[in-house]
Design an enzyme around this catalytic site. Structure first.
Site, mmCIF file in Angstrom:
data_model
loop_
_atom_site.group_PDB
_atom_site.id
_atom_site.type_symbol
_atom_site.label_atom_id
_atom_site.label_comp_id
_atom_site.label_asym_id
_atom_site.label_seq_id
_atom_site.Cartn_x
_atom_site.Cartn_y
_atom_site.Cartn_z
ATOM 1 N N SER A 128 1.065 -1.460 -0.537
ATOM 2 C CA SER A 128 0.339 -0.233 0.094
ATOM 3 C C SER A 128 0.927 1.122 0.252
ATOM 4 C CB SER A 128 -0.698 -0.250 0.990
ATOM 5 O OG SER A 128 -1.956 0.935 0.706
ATOM 6 N N ASP B 181 -9.823 -5.144 -5.901
ATOM 7 C CA ASP B 181 -9.006 -3.925 -4.707
ATOM 8 C C ASP B 181 -10.092 -2.688 -4.700
ATOM 9 O OD1 ASP B 181 -7.777 -2.918 -3.607
ATOM 10 O OD2 ASP B 181 -6.147 -3.487 -3.607
ATOM 11 N N HIS C 120 -7.576 -5.652 -0.240
ATOM 12 C CA HIS C 120 -6.050 -4.777 -0.718
ATOM 13 C C HIS C 120 -5.107 -5.512 0.595
ATOM 14 C CE1 HIS C 120 -4.217 -1.503 -0.791
ATOM 15 N NE2 HIS C 120 -4.156 -0.925 0.249
#
Lengths: 204, 295
Positions: free
Chosen positions: B123, B245, B273
Site C-alpha cells: 500500500s 482491490d 487490498h
C-alpha cells in the site's frame, strides 16, 4: 451455504438491525430484509449477484474497510462497531455501525463472516455537532496563538526601542517603585537595573 | 524567578512524561528502538525488509514473514505514527510528504546495517520504498510492491479511483471512528476460535493509531501523487496486483507496469487490498519465485 438463508432471524421483517453473512472475502451469502431496505436494493439483488458487501459502501468507507476493517478481521477474527456509510442506489448515504465475526464451519467447510449493522443516523448527527464545536474551539485556539505571536513581536520591538533610546526611561508602579529601567537611565544614574528595580525613583 | 524554574524541573521529572515530553525521552533511543525494528530467521537466502501500509503496523506481515523466515532473514519495522513506533517520531512537518517516511526507511536500513535487502512493501509503503530506492539505490537489491498505487485521485485519463471530496469525507469517517461509541480504534482483544495463535500475540496494540496522526497520515497518503517518480526507479521491481482491490484497480497496476520499465506485473487471484493477510500462501509463492531469480 444457501442454508444460511433459512435461518429465521434472516427472514423476519421486524428485526431492527441489519444482518448479513458473507464469505471470508466479503461476498454476500444472505441478508435480512432490514439491511436490504437500508441499502435501497432487493435481497435478491444483494445475494444472487456474487456482490461483495464493500461495493455497497461509500468511497471513503471503502478505504476504511480495506485499510482498517479487513486487517482486523483477518488478524483477530472479529471487528467491533466500525463507523461506515452505505451508499444507496439513489446516491444518498446511510450511516451505520458494523461489527463482524468470522466463524469456522463446524463441518469443515469454508468459513463465514457474520456482520451486524446498526442504524447510526442519530449518532452521526450528534457527532456532527460535537465536531463543529471542536473545530470552533481549535480555530479559536489558533486565532489566540496568532494574536499572541503578534503581541510578542510588538513587545520585542518596543523593548529594543527602549534599550536603544537616548532618553532615560523609567516606569514605576502605583506606589512609585521602579518596574523598568532602560540602559540610558542606568548610565545617567550609575545604577544597574538589578539595583534599581523595586526601589523608589532616584532623585538626581 | 529561581524557585519557579526549580519547580518546573520537579514537575518535568515527576509527571508521567511519555506523551507530554516524548522528545526528551527519545534522546536516548536508537533508530532501531524508535521504529520497533524486529529481525528473525537467517538461512542462506536474502534479507527481506518489510514495510507496512496505512492504518496498520508490522504485525500484518506475520503470516508471510513467518513463512519466509525459514530460508531468509526477515526484518520488520513500524513506520512513524504507526504501531509501536516512538510517538514523538511523527512530525507533522517532516511527514507532510512521504519523503519524510522515505528518510526514515533509509535510516532504518543504515542503522540495522542491512546488506542490500529486498524491500517488500504494501500500500502506501510501496511509494515510501520507491522514494527511498530512488534516493539510495545502493541500499536496496529490489522492490516487491504489493497493491501499489502512485496516486489515489482521478486525474484526466488516470483512474486513481477517488475524488477529492471522497478523501475529505474519509477524514470525517476516521474522526467518527475515534468517538467513544465506535470501538474500532480502541483496544479490543477478541478470541478467534479459528486462529487462536493470533489472540495473545497481537494484544491490544494491533493497528492502533492516534486520532490526529490517523487523519494527517491519511491526508498525506491519499492526496499525494508520485506518478512522476515512477520512471526513475533504479532497481528491479515486482508488482503484485490484487483482484477487486478498492484502493488499487487493475488499471492502476497496468499504469505502473507501463511507467516502470524495470518492473514485472503479477496478477494475484487474492481479492481485496491485503493479500498478505487474506491469501498469504499466494503471496509467499510469488515472492519465493522472485527471490529465486534474485539469488
Amino acid at each position: 451455504l444457501k442454508q444460511q438463508q433459512e435461518r429465521p432471524v434472516h427472514n423476519s421483517p421486524d428485526t431492527p438491525w441489519g444482518l448479513l453473512t458473507t464469505t471470508p472475502d466479503g461476498t454476500i451469502l444472505s441478508t435480512n430484509p432490514r439491511f436490504a431496505a437500508w441499502t435501497g436494493r432487493s435481497r435478491e439483488a444483494l445475494c444472487d449477484g456474487g456482490l461483495r458487501w464493500k461495493q455497497l459502501l461509500a468511497p471513503a468507507s471503502r478505504i476504511l474497510y480495506e485499510t482498517h476493517f479487513v486487517p482486523r478481521l483477518e488478524a483477530q477474527g472479529a471487528v467491533s462497531e466500525v463507523s461506515l456509510d452505505l451508499a444507496r442506489e439513489d446516491g444518498s448515504r446511510f450511516p451505520i455501525l458494523a461489527s463482524a465475526l468470522r466463524q469456522a464451519d463446524p463441518a469443515g467447510g469454508a468459513a463465514t463472516v457474520t456482520i451486524t449493522v446498526f442504524d447510526a443516523t442519530e449518532t452521526r448527527r450528534f457527532e456532527q455537532v460535537l465536531r463543529t464545536a471542536r473545530r470552533d474551539a481549535e480555530a479559536a485556539t489558533d486565532a489566540l496563538a496568532v494574536s499572541h505571536r503578534s503581541l510578542r513581536v510588538e513587545h520585542e520591538r518596543l523593548r529594543v526601542m527602549l534599550r536603544s533610546i537616548a532618553d532615560a526611561v523609567i516606569t514605576t508602579d502605583a506606589q512609585g517603585r521602579i518596574t523598568s529601567f532602560n540602559p540610558t537611565a542606568q548610565e545617567i544614574t550609575g545604577r544597574t537595573d538589578a539595583q534599581a528595580i523595586g526601589a523608589a525613583v532616584p532623585s538626581r | 524567578m529561581r524557585p519557579e524554574r526549580f519547580q518546573f524541573a520537579i514537575k518535568f521529572f515527576h509527571h508521567p512524561p511519555i506523551r507530554k515530553y516524548p522528545h526528551h525521552l527519545a534522546l536516548g533511543m536508537s533508530v532501531l528502538q524508535r521504529h520497533n525494528v524486529n529481525r528473525a530467521g537467517a538461512g542462506s537466502g536474502r534479507t527481506l525488509l518489510f514495510a507496512h501500509g496505512y492504518g496498520c503496523d508490522q504485525n500484518v506481515w506475520q503470516p508471510v514473514a513467518g513463512a519466509l523466515a525459514a530460508d531468509h532473514e526477515v526484518v520488520l519495522y513500524d513506520c512513524a505514527g504507526s504501531g509501536a513506533a516512538d510517538p514523538s517520531l511523527y512530525d507533522r512537518v517532516r511527514h507532510a510528504t512521504l519523503d519524510g517516511h522515505a528518510d526514515d526507511l533509509i535510516a532504518v536500513c543504515e542503522a540495522a546495517r542491512l546488506d542490500r535487502p529486498v524491500l517488500v512493501a504494501h500500500s502506501v509503503g510501496t511509494m515510501i520504498g520507491l522514494l527511498a530506492a530512488r534516493r539510495r539505490p545502493d541500499l536496496f537489491d529490489s522492490l516487491v510492491l504489493i497493491a501499489p498505487s502512485p496516486s489515489y485521485l482521478n486525474d484526466g485519463d488516470y483512474v486513481g479511483g477517488f475524488e477529492r471530496e471522497d478523501i475529505d469525507s474519509l477524514l470525517d469517517t476516521l474522526e467518527s471512528n475515534h468517538f467513544g461509541w465506535a470501538r474500532m480504534m480502541a483496544p479490543v482483544v477478541m478470541g478467534n476460535p479459528e486462529r487462536p495463535e493470533l489472540a495473545g500475540a497481537l494484544g491490544d496494540s494491533f493497528c492502533r493509531m492516534d486520532d490526529a496522526v490517523a487523519r494527517h497520515f491519511a491526508r498525506v497518503t491519499f492526496l499525494s501523487d508520485h506518478r512522476a517518480a515512477l520512471a526513475g526507479v533504479p532497481v528491479p521491481s515486482l508488482l503484485l496486483q490484487c483482484s477487486d482491490d478498492a484502493l488499487a484497480a487493475p488499471e492502476v497496476g497496468a499504469y505502473l507496469a507501463r511507467q516502470m520499465p524495470g518492473s514485472r506485473l503479477v496478477q494475484l487471484a487474492a481479492t481485496g487490498h491485503c493479500p498478505h493477510m487474506s491469501a498469504p500462501a499466494e503471496v509467499v509463492a510469488a515472492l519465493s519465485e522472485f527471490l529465486e531469480q534474485r539469488r
